[in-house]
Design an enzyme around this catalytic site. Structure first.
Site, PDB file in Angstrom:
ATOM      1  N   ASP A  18     -35.340  22.405 -18.341  1.00  0.00           N
ATOM      2  CA  ASP A  18     -35.514  21.546 -19.500  1.00  0.00           C
ATOM      3  C   ASP A  18     -36.905  20.921 -19.362  1.00  0.00           C
ATOM      4  O   ASP A  18     -37.468  20.880 -18.264  1.00  0.00           O
ATOM      5  CB  ASP A  18     -34.416  20.474 -19.511  1.00  0.00           C
ATOM      6  CG  ASP A  18     -34.577  19.484 -20.646  1.00  0.00           C
ATOM      7  OD1 ASP A  18     -34.882  19.913 -21.770  1.00  0.00           O
ATOM      8  OD2 ASP A  18     -34.403  18.276 -20.400  1.00  0.00           O
ATOM      9  N   ASP A  20     -38.458  17.678 -21.328  1.00  0.00           N
ATOM     10  CA  ASP A  20     -38.644  16.232 -21.398  1.00  0.00           C
ATOM     11  C   ASP A  20     -37.798  15.507 -20.356  1.00  0.00           C
ATOM     12  O   ASP A  20     -36.589  15.715 -20.251  1.00  0.00           O
ATOM     13  CB  ASP A  20     -38.268  15.724 -22.783  1.00  0.00           C
ATOM     14  CG  ASP A  20     -39.139  16.349 -23.880  1.00  0.00           C
ATOM     15  OD1 ASP A  20     -40.159  16.979 -23.536  1.00  0.00           O
ATOM     16  OD2 ASP A  20     -38.789  16.210 -25.062  1.00  0.00           O
TER      17      ASP A  20
END
Length: 277
Positions: A18, A20
């Site tokens: 992922d 952020d």
């Protein structure tokens, strides 16, 4: 501890990240809000609301229902925005805005996975106009994200074609495993959000990074490793041997417009302020 260097006669493997709050310390799209304002994509009021949205995001982010409402709102708001303009703004400000907020721990993990012979794939809900250049900066091999329809005039139509969120991320991981020959039982995944539990479940080596409360509960219950990334360090300040030019990213799935994603989080921030008033 990572597994040793892969035997290339065996099925291939990958590490799925992922973006952020997992690889970078902030929201990738919100980070560009000032640049979008200077480029005329959002107004001053939106910039102020975006600053608040960044605070909300760092404090815990949005839940599933809020994310769904954001998706509907941003798809309508970005209608007519010029895609090339967004790309140019991101290209001009990428190094100044993103390089300083990359977690040193994440950059090291990416390097370790590459050294071990694994592909690195960024899997993000944010837009291609932001995620693709960041993936290239990091040396990622592939990028998976959301896709928005672009009209013949080069502008967003307001329709979302593909939304890389929740279970859809897991589906993308499994599809890549099928097309690239990855052995998912030997693959790795990293995320901060409980909405990415399906992606983490899809691999044999899931990791919770700076986890939200929901993901921390899941990680503890499932005995998943929990990692603490807290040292954003510009790539150019890392040790010279690790500061080699990144490998070009091979984009697997494109993404929703970066400005549109920013608008969605601005909407979320405004809803929070209204509810609090």
């Amino acid at each position: 501890m990572l597994d040793p260097v892969e035997n290339h006669s065996s099925p291939r493997t990958a590490a799925f990240f992922d973006l952020d709050k997992t690889v970078i310390a902030k929201s990738s799209t919100l980070t560009f809000s000032k640049s979008f304002y200077q480029g005329g994509l959002i107004n001053r009021r939106a910039v102020l609301r975006t600053a608040y949205a960044q605070f909300v995001f760092l404090a815990g982010g949005a839940d599933h229902d809020q994310m769904e409402r954001m998706r509907e709102y941003l798809s309508a708001l970005c209608r007519g925005w010029n895609v090339q303009q967004v790309k140019e703004i991101v290209a001009e400000t990428l190094h100044d805005l993103i390089d300083p907020i990359i977690y040193d721990e994440a950059a090291s993990l990416i390097e370790e996975h590459h050294t071990a012979g694994r592909d690195v794939v960024i899997v993000s809900t944010s837009g291609a106009e932001v995620v693709e250049p960041i993936g290239e900066l990091l040396g990622a091999d592939r990028v998976v994200a959301t896709r928005m329809v672009v009209g013949d005039d080069g502008c967003f139509t307001g329709e979302v074609e593909y939304y890389a969120y929740g279970p859809t991320k897991a589906e993308a991981v499994r599809e890549l495993a099928r097309t690239e020959g990855y052995d998912l039982e030997r693959c790795y995944a990293y995320s901060d959000s409980a909405t990415d539990v399906p992606m983490l479940e899809a691999v044999g080596h899931p990791h919770a990074v700076n986890p939200s409360r929901g993901l921390r509960r899941e990680a503890v219950a499932r005995d998943w490793p929990i990692l603490d990334f807290h040292r954003p360090v510009p790539l150019k300040q890392r040790v010279p041997s690790l500061s080699v030019p990144p490998r070009p990213a091979l984009v697997a799935v494109a993404a929703v417009g970066a400005a549109a994603a920013t608008a969605g989080l601005v909407w979320y921030a405004s809803r929070r302020r209204i509810a609090a008033s």
